[in-house]
Design a protein around this motif. Structure first.
Motif, short mmCIF file in Angstrom:
data_model
loop_
_atom_site.label_atom_id
_atom_site.label_comp_id
_atom_site.label_asym_id
_atom_site.label_seq_id
_atom_site.Cartn_x
_atom_site.Cartn_y
_atom_site.Cartn_z
N TYR A 28 0.85 -1.20 0.00
CA TYR A 28 0.00 0.00 0.00
C TYR A 28 0.88 1.24 0.00
CZ TYR A 28 -3.23 -3.46 1.95
OH TYR A 28 -3.98 -4.57 2.18
N LEU A 29 0.32 2.31 -0.56
CA LEU A 29 1.01 3.59 -0.53
C LEU A 29 0.69 4.26 0.81
CD1 LEU A 29 2.72 5.35 -2.37
CD2 LEU A 29 0.63 6.42 -3.22
N GLY A 30 1.69 4.85 1.43
CA GLY A 30 1.45 5.58 2.69
C GLY A 30 1.46 4.66 3.90
N GLU A 31 1.12 5.28 5.03
CA GLU A 31 1.15 4.54 6.29
C GLU A 31 -0.26 4.09 6.66
OE1 GLU A 31 2.97 6.63 9.52
OE2 GLU A 31 2.48 5.02 10.94
N ILE A 32 -0.40 2.83 7.03
CA ILE A 32 -1.71 2.32 7.45
C ILE A 32 -1.65 1.96 8.93
CG2 ILE A 32 -3.38 0.44 7.11
CD1 ILE A 32 -2.56 0.33 4.26
#
Ligand code: PEP
Ligand code: MG
Length: 912
Positions: free
Chosen positions: A505-509
């Motif tokens: 995934y792109l970014g922080e989850i």
């Protein structure tokens, strides 16, 4: 035999991994249980040590090697160096402990101009023969002659480009012949010598190269990282085995398998294979292999043989096996087996399953799991409710969620990782030389390779999230770019990976805490049945107590009451107590604190009921609750400035408008208000200066506070006993344990006991009931150890505070040691471990042993535990078991580890 340097697979002792290495011992054992292993022999690790000592092979070794080769020749009907029916061998490393990919291996050894012709005649396959030859020259060139891979990559790519061929499989015999000739030229240019033609010379150089790889940087780094000491593995063996080929045509294949699924532990055929390929193609991830289930269609008979092999391996080893095989012209050979490296979830599941299947005992099921591994199970997972779309997908190679900045090479990963940046290492494929990048990264993504590729195996071993074979990602290391469709990920861009699903995934989850599986509960239940040491928790809040209870804590071994003082509604009262100039004012503040403490204690009792709760009376120096002098001076300075502004504002308004009402915000802040604030800060500063100590951690703290301000200990005791009384009224028969910190003499304990007995009488009278509690002492000063016999006259329990006791024993302050010289001490081997993490058995441990003996001599009922940080460390737990402690207490996340380690300690002590 005194000077036996080698053992054939038929005679070697399959249990002697120290001498034959794990791989060699297993090859012997597999041969001897009737598996189809190609003939071969092992040169011992002891020979490696002789080589390391003298930097030359022992005299007589090569003569012995010739005899061993003669035996292989006899078994195989082939001849080493023969021009018509040549025997080729692999030369493989293998130490007592598996160190995947850390040392060197050479394949197809024995090829030269003559034997090459023989191989063509033997197989009738020129393409195959030249392919084997060019692989051999490159591998030998790299491993034995130290020529960089790139030197070979250039001519290889040039031939491919000229021929317009994309995949290696498209290369024809003539291309491979040309490549072989170019490779020989590379060797000539790089070494100034011809490629060795004499096959025994090749073998001798290869043996030395494998021995040298034991001291290579990769191997040394790996041993340091995983604490592989000479007692665990000393030197590498060399396995010399007849080559069998998985790349001799469409009835050939090579594969790797696990006897169970190493990611989940499920009991199923698991593995990958490639038809018409060599083993290194699968492991290196150069071609993406097929799942083993496809072999059932492609070669049904061999698939059944593989199923039988798997069952035989597990039944014999009573352990999940990671095995390698080759199918040469329709014949299945088992080339290697070792205990499978699995993640914690899979280890736990397979332990439970194998007991259920009757394959192993509960004891074995516990002992096969390294307690530290369980930490993985407490790792966070991705929040399942997130809605971030999937950017790319690969194979779920090692579970767990990880988030970090993209990096494209191991050196950058190491550099950033060491500076505290969370990174995800993205590579086309990984190689053993990337290992330092693995250590530093939160997770690993590769765009090629399968679930048994290097990246997958190493990440699983480390418990790091890994996604392998994410083929939609094009990685350009030079441009430091990962391209997924239109999206370009640059170095530093943040991504999140889920090694359990293979999603990127792109970014922080956001992540959520991992949950305790029913299998883990069962396993730890078995551990508790076996262990004699109880495992308690160091917690200070009811919420943490509930988590600890869920993790199986059998009580609270340490509640640091001072941590309860820091909540925002309490700190002002604590400060009021400290600033009090007389006992009456101090009592007023204490009276306000009491209800808070009572309520906290009550909740702790309830959270961990029916287990005991050990509450430590106030320990830290008072100034810890106050701002620093510097902070106060700065604030006073600012307030004085501000006072001038308020004054000037008033004067301005009076002068210009002739009215005295100040506009907001100054209406609130009159000169009087600001002056009052200044006075308050000045009072606090005065107190801070009074409380100043040159060395506060060795100053006015612990029971010394209780001696100076008995009303503080009295209030805390009252709160503990009242909380107990309220619980008893609610039907919970609680057992508080009141613990006194920093004790040095019996006189201190006597004084505290007097307070406690008075409060007990008052509370019992007030509530009309009987209280059942214990009074005990921390043992965290050297004097307490030396006077343990006396302290035990009053103390009903001891708890080793090995954080302070370690500082006192070493005369190190922890902060200074860890920030300044301890890393150097560890790296240079002056000290083997950080004594604040791993109990220093030789020093602190001896004080503990002495204390236990003296304490129990005077008070045989004395309960003894440990609540320093080392109480959650497996090796320290073993020692605590040995010296007869009753319990260990550690932070909540270490409790599962400590429970398993406590069972190990008991089982291993019984074995010795
Ligand atoms: C200890 O010294 O080991 C201990 C548990 O106390 P603290 O860490 O609070 O000083
Ligand atoms: Mg302490």
């Amino acid at each position: 035999m005194a000077n036996q340097y080698s053992y054939s697979f038929r005679e070697g002792d399959g249990k002697n991994k120290a001498l034959l290495g794990g791989k060699g011992a297993n090859l012997c054992e597999m041969t001897q249980i009737g598996l189809n292993v190609p003939p071969g022999f092992v040169i011992t690790t002891a020979t490696c040590l002789l080589y390391q000592e003298k930097q030359q092979l022992p005299i007589g070794l090569m003569a012995e090697v010739k005899q061993q080769i003669a035996v292989i020749e006899q078994q195989s009907g082939r001849k080493f160096g023969d021009a018509t029916n040549p025997l080729l061998v692999s030369v493989r490393s293998g130490s007592a402990i598996s160190m995947p990919g850390m040392m060197d291996t050479i394949l197809n050894l024995g090829l030269n101009q003559q034997t090459l012709a023989g191989l063509i005649a033997q197989t009738g396959d020129r393409r195959f023969a030249f392919d084997a030859y060019r692989r051999f020259i490159q591998l030998f060139g790299k491993v034995a002659l130290g020529i960089a891979d790139e030197k070979f990559d250039q001519p290889f790519a040039a031939v491919k480009n000229r021929a317009g061929i994309k995949a290696d499989i498209g290369l024809e015999a003539s291309h491979l012949q040309e490549i072989s000739a170019l490779f020989l030229e590379v060797v000539r240019v790089e070494t100034g010598e011809e490629f060795p033609e004499d096959v025994y010379q090749q073998l001798e150089i290869a043996i030395k190269a494998v021995f040298n790889s034991w001291m290579g940087k990769r191997a040394v780094d790996y041993r340091r990282e995983f604490h592989i000491t000479p007692q665990i593995a000393n030197g590498t063996a060399v396995n010399i085995v007849m080559m069998v080929f998985g790349n001799r045509g469409s009835d050939c294949a090579t594969g790797v398998g696990f006897t169970r699924n190493p990611a989940t532990g499920t009991n199923e055929m698991y593995g990958e294979y490639l038809t018409n390929a060599q083993g290194e193609d699968v492991v290196a991830g150069i071609r993406t292999p097929k799942p083993v289930s496809e072999l059932a269609q492609e070669m049904p008979d061999l698939y059944q043989q593989l199923v039988a092999l798997r069952t035989k391996l597990e039944n014999h080893y009573q352990e999940v096996q990671d095995y390698e095989y080759t199918i040469e012209s329709g014949v299945l050979y088992c080339l290697q087996t070792r205990n499978g490296k699995m993640n914690a979830q899979a280890m736990v599941k397979t332990s439970i399953d194998m007991v259920d299947e009757g394959l192993i005992s509960k004891q074995r099921a516990l002992l096969r799991i390294n307690p530290e591994l369980l930490e993985q199970l407490l790792h966070p997972q991705l929040n399942p409710h997130h809605t971030v779309p999937v950017l790319a997908q690969g194979l779920p190679a090692s579970p767990g969620a990880a988030c970090g900045a993209c990096v494209f090479d191991a050196d950058t990963a190491e550099r950033l990782g060491k500076s505290g940046v969370a990174v995800i290492l993205l590579r086309e494929e990984t190689k053993p030389e990337d290992i330092h990048g693995f250590f530093a990264a939160q997770g690993i993504v590769t765009s090629r390779g399968g679930k048994t590729s290097h990246a997958a195996v190493v990440a699983r071993g480390m418990g790091k999230a890994c996604i392998a074979g994410a083929e939609d990602i094009k990685i350009d290391v030079k441009l430091r770019l990962a391209i997924i469709g239109d999206i370009h990920l640059r170095e530093g861009d943040i991504i999140t990976i889920d090694g359990g699903s293979g999603n990127i995934y792109l970014g922080e989850i956001p992540t959520i805490a991992a949950c305790f599986s029913p299998e883990l509960k069962t396993l730890l239940g078995w551990a508790d049945e076996i262990a004699t040491l109880k495992v308690q928790a160091n917690v200070d809040t009811p919420e943490n107590a509930r988590i600890a209870a869920e993790y199986g804590a059998m009580g609270i071994g340490l509640c640091r009451t001072e941590r309860m003082f820091n909540a925002s509604e309490r700190l002002p009262i604590v400060i009021e107590m400290i600033l009090a100039n007389n006992p009456q004012d101090r009592q007023r503040a204490l009276d306000k604190l009491l209800p808070f403490q009572r309520e906290d204690f009550k909740q702790l009792f309830v959270a961990i009921y029916p287990h005991p709760v050990t509450i430590r009376l106030l320990d830290p120096p008072m100034h810890e609750f106050l701002p620093t002098a510097q902070q106060l001076e700065d604030e006073i300075h600012a307030l004085k400035h501000y006072l001038l502004i308020v004054k000037a504002q008033r004067v301005t308004l009076e002068t210009l408008n002739n009215h005295t009402h100040l506009p907001a915000p100054f209406a609130q802040l009159s000169e009087e208000t600001v002056s009052a604030a200044i006075a308050k800060k000045q009072l606090m500063l005065k107190k801070v200066n009074e409380l100043f100590e040159v060395n506060p951690m060795l100053g006015h703290r612990g029971v010394r506070l209780g001696m100076s301000y008995p009303e503080i200990y009295r209030m805390q005791t009252r709160a503990i006993l009242e909380a107990a009384a309220l619980c008893i009224k609610d039907g919970l028969q609680v057992h508080p344990e009141i613990m006194v910190p920093q004790v040095i003499t019996l006189e201190e304990l006597k004084k505290v006991k007097a307070i406690v007995l008075e409060e007990q009488r008052l509370v019992e009278t007030e509530h009309q009931l009987k209280l059942d509690f214990k009074l005990g002492s921390m043992v965290e000063t050297v004097r307490a150890c030396l006077r343990a016999g006396h302290l035990a006259e009053i103390a009903e329990f001891f708890s080793f505070g090995t954080n302070d006791l370690t500082q006192a024993t070493f005369s190190f302050s922890r902060e200074d040691a860890e920030n300044k010289f301890l890393p150097l001490y560890n790296e240079s081997g002056i000290l083997q471990d950080n004594p604040f993490e791993v109990l220093d058995i030789k020093g602190v441990g001896q004080l503990m042993r002495m204390t236990v003996t003296a304490g129990r001599n005077n008070n045989p009922q004395l309960r003894i535990g440990i609540c320093g940080e080392q109480g959650g460390h497996p090796a320290s737990i073993h020692f605590c078991h040995q010296i007869g402690l009753d319990y260990v207490s550690c932070s909540a996340p270490r409790i599962p580890i400590a429970r398993l380690a406590a069972a190990h300690a008991k089982l291993l002590a019984a074995q010795n």
